[in-house]
Scaffold this motif. Structure first.
Motif, mmCIF file in Angstrom:
data_model
loop_
_atom_site.group_PDB
_atom_site.id
_atom_site.type_symbol
_atom_site.label_atom_id
_atom_site.label_comp_id
_atom_site.label_asym_id
_atom_site.label_seq_id
_atom_site.Cartn_x
_atom_site.Cartn_y
_atom_site.Cartn_z
ATOM 1 N N UNK A 428 0.811 -1.212 0.000
ATOM 2 C CA UNK A 428 0.000 0.000 0.000
ATOM 3 C C UNK A 428 0.839 1.255 0.000
ATOM 4 N N UNK A 429 2.006 1.239 0.621
ATOM 5 C CA UNK A 429 2.816 2.436 0.674
ATOM 6 C C UNK A 429 4.253 2.078 0.939
ATOM 7 N N UNK A 430 5.113 3.076 0.732
ATOM 8 C CA UNK A 430 6.527 2.863 1.004
ATOM 9 C C UNK A 430 6.746 2.655 2.490
ATOM 10 N N UNK A 431 5.860 3.266 3.320
ATOM 11 C CA UNK A 431 6.006 3.087 4.763
ATOM 12 C C UNK A 431 5.848 1.636 5.166
ATOM 13 N N UNK A 432 4.954 0.904 4.450
ATOM 14 C CA UNK A 432 4.775 -0.518 4.743
ATOM 15 C C UNK A 432 6.068 -1.270 4.527
ATOM 16 N N UNK A 433 6.797 -0.904 3.469
ATOM 17 C CA UNK A 433 8.056 -1.569 3.182
ATOM 18 C C UNK A 433 9.074 -1.263 4.281
ATOM 19 N N UNK A 434 9.130 -0.001 4.665
ATOM 20 C CA UNK A 434 10.107 0.390 5.662
ATOM 21 C C UNK A 434 9.839 -0.286 6.996
ATOM 22 N N UNK A 435 8.555 -0.383 7.356
ATOM 23 C CA UNK A 435 8.210 -0.995 8.635
ATOM 24 C C UNK A 435 8.529 -2.482 8.663
ATOM 25 N N UNK A 436 8.423 -3.150 7.498
ATOM 26 C CA UNK A 436 8.574 -4.600 7.479
ATOM 27 C C UNK A 436 10.017 -5.040 7.353
ATOM 28 N N UNK A 437 10.926 -4.149 6.960
ATOM 29 C CA UNK A 437 12.312 -4.532 6.763
ATOM 30 C C UNK A 437 12.877 -5.113 8.047
ATOM 31 N N UNK A 438 13.515 -6.272 7.935
ATOM 32 C CA UNK A 438 14.182 -6.889 9.060
ATOM 33 C C UNK A 438 13.277 -7.741 9.916
ATOM 34 N N UNK A 439 11.941 -7.707 9.699
ATOM 35 C CA UNK A 439 11.038 -8.462 10.540
ATOM 36 C C UNK A 439 10.843 -9.883 10.043
ATOM 37 N N UNK A 440 10.710 -10.046 8.726
ATOM 38 C CA UNK A 440 10.430 -11.362 8.187
ATOM 39 C C UNK A 440 11.535 -12.351 8.487
ATOM 40 N N UNK A 441 11.143 -13.543 8.992
ATOM 41 C CA UNK A 441 12.109 -14.604 9.242
ATOM 42 C C UNK A 441 12.786 -14.548 10.595
ATOM 43 N N UNK A 442 12.549 -13.499 11.384
ATOM 44 C CA UNK A 442 13.161 -13.413 12.705
ATOM 45 C C UNK A 442 12.352 -14.212 13.720
ATOM 46 N N UNK A 443 13.026 -14.715 14.734
ATOM 47 C CA UNK A 443 12.375 -15.489 15.785
ATOM 48 C C UNK A 443 11.560 -14.563 16.682
ATOM 49 N N UNK A 444 10.363 -14.971 17.021
ATOM 50 C CA UNK A 444 9.528 -14.175 17.919
ATOM 51 C C UNK A 444 10.152 -14.135 19.311
ATOM 52 N N UNK A 445 9.955 -13.017 20.000
ATOM 53 C CA UNK A 445 10.549 -12.871 21.329
ATOM 54 C C UNK A 445 10.023 -13.902 22.315
ATOM 55 N N UNK A 446 8.773 -14.358 22.106
ATOM 56 C CA UNK A 446 8.194 -15.356 23.014
ATOM 57 C C UNK A 446 8.697 -16.768 22.757
ATOM 58 N N UNK A 447 9.472 -16.944 21.686
ATOM 59 C CA UNK A 447 9.950 -18.293 21.322
ATOM 60 C C UNK A 447 11.469 -18.380 21.353
ATOM 61 N N UNK A 448 12.088 -17.585 22.237
ATOM 62 C CA UNK A 448 13.548 -17.590 22.313
ATOM 63 C C UNK A 448 14.106 -18.939 22.747
ATOM 64 N N UNK A 449 13.271 -19.759 23.376
ATOM 65 C CA UNK A 449 13.743 -21.084 23.801
ATOM 66 C C UNK A 449 14.189 -21.949 22.624
ATOM 67 N N UNK A 450 13.705 -21.622 21.413
ATOM 68 C CA UNK A 450 14.096 -22.404 20.233
ATOM 69 C C UNK A 450 15.556 -22.174 19.842
ATOM 70 N N UNK A 451 16.151 -21.109 20.363
ATOM 71 C CA UNK A 451 17.559 -20.854 20.046
ATOM 72 C C UNK A 451 18.448 -21.999 20.491
ATOM 73 N N UNK A 452 18.048 -22.681 21.572
ATOM 74 C CA UNK A 452 18.836 -23.817 22.067
ATOM 75 C C UNK A 452 18.742 -25.012 21.118
ATOM 76 N N UNK A 453 17.716 -25.011 20.268
ATOM 77 C CA UNK A 453 17.508 -26.135 19.338
ATOM 78 C C UNK A 453 18.081 -25.825 17.957
ATOM 79 N N UNK A 454 17.746 -24.670 17.415
ATOM 80 C CA UNK A 454 18.138 -24.332 16.040
ATOM 81 C C UNK A 454 19.357 -23.422 15.969
ATOM 82 N N UNK A 455 19.719 -22.788 17.092
ATOM 83 C CA UNK A 455 20.862 -21.882 17.082
ATOM 84 C C UNK A 455 20.524 -20.577 16.384
#
Length: 637
Positions: A428-455
């Motif tokens: 819809x806008x360039x702002x949507x792109x700017x807001x989404x940068x870096x978010x896709x594919x990151x681990x959710x803060x509530x699922x940090x326990x998975x770091x011990x499994x997947x690194x």
């Protein structure tokens, strides 16, 4: 092998003719799907595979196809280019898998055209009480080989070439032709349902063996065969480069055509099995004979008109899609470049169309239709599986890696970053792109326990591997159920089979949890698949399950076809790929955006000014000292 296709900034530019409306594309999809499936396949599956349970077979096949169609619709909105699943895979996963899918799509449409041409010929032959086949056998003779038909079908060969001739006249005229025949076919389908229900008898569903005489396995096997009836919807995506507004037309046409066709198939299957007992059906002419059993011999001619129109549009759809897929692969350098030539007059790849039409006609001339249909399904199911996986992979990538750009802002952004290569979509806008940068594919803060499994992994990597493990475990589980089902049967299941099945289910569940534990990017598209990743994962499971139910000989023939394709890819395609061409300084200069206006003088002046600016910039760089003395004080010097 892993390089991805970079779609040009203005993805709407094409040598093809953008003239198709949403209605044109919808009728193209319906016409491609409603053909031999409803007039030939329905009787065969009902009698030999599923019985009255063909209703559930069509429902299951339609549901699996709808899930894949949703994924195609999202990609059609993202990438308005010819090539369908081939282009989508190239943009998302990489060149090698794109070639695999493209090679299988070529097989799908080539065999689809040949099988429908033989069905068309067979129906015409039945109208003349077998006169055409008898004359061929009498004067020409028969063929004696496993894969070959009993006799050469010259009518199928001729009709394929005739329809190729129509397609060379241009896409808009071809669309009018297809729309007329599709509307006639829909009217005949409505007649079959309404008139057939007048002779319906619920007692025909209450036979000795019940509603499911072949069991649940018969329903699933019937769904794998009925899936052939829905393969035409990818012709909608193939038309993406000739649609006026692909971001809107492709999703709408996909959903409408899939809904109409699924409801139509279920209603016709129900009508047929209610009119007469399933075991009395004549697979060659199920609908006309069902009406004749109730004394309505006149209905034979109405059904025959619908059958001819339906198979005409199905053949037309296959011959429409086939050269466009070959054209897309050739334009990318993976096939011979002369296959990408487009006629200046008709805006159609005429050479490719004639070649593909001749090869399809040749296959229709000598091969058996039953072997052709089964061989076609495996490539289609594989394409659907990879497209569904691609939707998940792309959703869980950082938007900066997706190279997404809005067409409405492409000119402004291209001017600020000349030479930038992007994948088109409709945020819809360039702002949507700017807001989404870096978010896709990151681990959710509530699922940090998975770091011990997947690194700690690069954004998007873990979600991609989750899709891979889900697909592999689904294939293993479906194979176990198909060939080791007796070891899981009650009352004495084998312990090893239970443990293996539970382990595979656990891998599936864990894969889903891992994917859900990561964030999706927030890019807003004109159409998005709902409930990602759940719906695409269900689509993957259904497609894999249907692939497992195919005949083992089909897999052997598929492997032979793939070996031929891989030889072509490694010997030619990989070395001539456009994505492998180095970008020179000259190409950088010449890809600068031109100013408004079409005058030759303005274009030349613009180019010269940029060349002069580049030279001046390079000269000033050469005059700079190697060491900048301004950053040091006198003591340092």
């Amino acid at each position: 092998m892993t390089r991805t296709k970079q779609v040009a900034t203005d993805a709407m530019d094409t040598p093809l003719n953008r003239c198709l409306s949403t209605l044109d594309i919808t009728l193209l999809g319906i016409g491609h799907m409603v053909g031999a499936g409803i007039y030939v396949l329905t009787g065969t599956v009902a009698k030999d595979t599923a019985g009255p349970g063909i209703i559930l077979s069509f429902l299951l096949a339609g549901f699996a196809s709808l899930l894949a169609a949703l994924c195609y619709a999202e990609f059609g909105a993202r990438v308005p280019k010819a090539g369908s699943a081939y282009v989508y895979t190239y943009v998302t996963i990489g060149e090698f898998w794109a070639f695999v899918i493209g090679w299988n799509i070529v097989l799908e449409h080539m065999i689809g055209a040949a099988s429908v041409a033989r069905a068309w010929s067979g129906y015409m032959d039945s109208l003349f009480d077998g006169a055409l086949s008898n004359a061929t056998v009498t004067y020409i003779g028969t063929l004696h080989a496993g894969l070959l038909a009993p006799y050469p079908d010259f009518l199928a060969f001729a009709v394929t070439l005739v329809y190729c001739g129509f397609l060379t006249l241009g896409v808009k005229g071809s669309a009018y032709f297809n729309s007329i025949f599709t509307l006639i076919n829909l009217c005949v389908m409505a007649f079959v349902i309404v008139a057939g229900m007048m002779f319906a008898d619920v007692g025909n569903w209450n036979t000795e063996k019940g509603f499911l005489p072949f069991g649940v396995s018969g329903v699933v096997a019937g769904a794998a065969t009925c899936f052939y009836a829905f393969v035409g919807f990818d012709s909608i995506a193939t038309a993406g480069e000739e649609a006026k507004d692909p971001a809107r037309s492709i999703p709408q046409a996909t959903l409408v055509s899939m809904s109409v066709v699924t409801i139509g198939y279920i209603m016709v299957g129900a009508t047929l099995t209610l009119m007469v007992p399933y075991y009395t059906l004549n697979p060659a002419a199920a609908l006309p004979d069902a009406f004749a059993a109730h004394g309505a011999n006149w209905a034979k001619y109405v059904v025959s008109v619908g059958a001819i129109c339906g198979m005409t549009t199905t053949l037309f759809g296959s011959l429409f899609s086939l050269p466009r897929c070959v054209y897309a692969m050739a334009a990318d350098g993976l096939l011979f470049s002369w296959l990408a030539r487009v006629s200046d007059k008709t805006k159609v790849p005429v050479i490719t169309l004639i070649l593909c039409g001749f090869l399809s006609a040749l296959i229709a001339l000598v091969f058996d239709i039953e072997k052709l249909v089964e061989f076609m399904s495996i490539g289609t199911l594989m394409a659907y599986t990879i497209v569904s996986a691609s939707v998940i992979i792309l959703r869980y990538q950082p938007s900066s890696r997706c190279n997404i750009k809005s067409p409405s802002h492409s000119n402004t952004q291209a001017a600020s970053t000349p030479g930038t290569v992007t994948t088109p979509t409709t945020p819809t806008s360039v702002d949507d792109i700017a807001k989404s940068d870096g978010e896709g594919g990151e681990l959710r803060s509530s699922c940090r326990w998975l770091l011990h499994v997947v690194g700690r992994q690069e954004a998007g990597t873990v979600a991609t591997w989750g899709v891979v493990f889900f697909t592999i475990s689904s294939a293993a589980l479906c194979s176990l159920l198909q060939w080791g089902g007796s070891h899981l049967a009650l009352p004495y299941p084998s312990p090893w089979a239970i443990i293996l099945a539970l382990l595979l289910v656990a891998v599936q569940v864990f894969s889903v949890v891992v994917i859900l534990a990561h964030r999706q990017n927030n890019l807003v598209l004109s159409f998005s698949v709902p409930l990602v990743p759940l719906l695409p994962l269900v689509s993957i499971f259904f497609n894999v399950a249907l692939m497992v139910h195919l005949n083992p000989m089909t897999w052997i023939r598929f492997i032979v076809w793939m070996v031929l394709g891989l030889v072509l890819y490694f010997a030619y395609g990989q070395h001539h790929s456009r994505e492998g061409e180095p970008v020179s300084s000259y190409s950088t200069l010449l890809t600068e955006p031109a100013p408004a206006g079409n005058t030759v003088f303005g274009s030349v002046q613009h180019t010269l000014s940029h060349v002069t600016a580049k030279i001046a910039s390079a000269a000033s760089e050469d005059k700079k000292p190697i060491v900048d003395e301004s950053q040091y004080d006198d003591d340092d010097l």
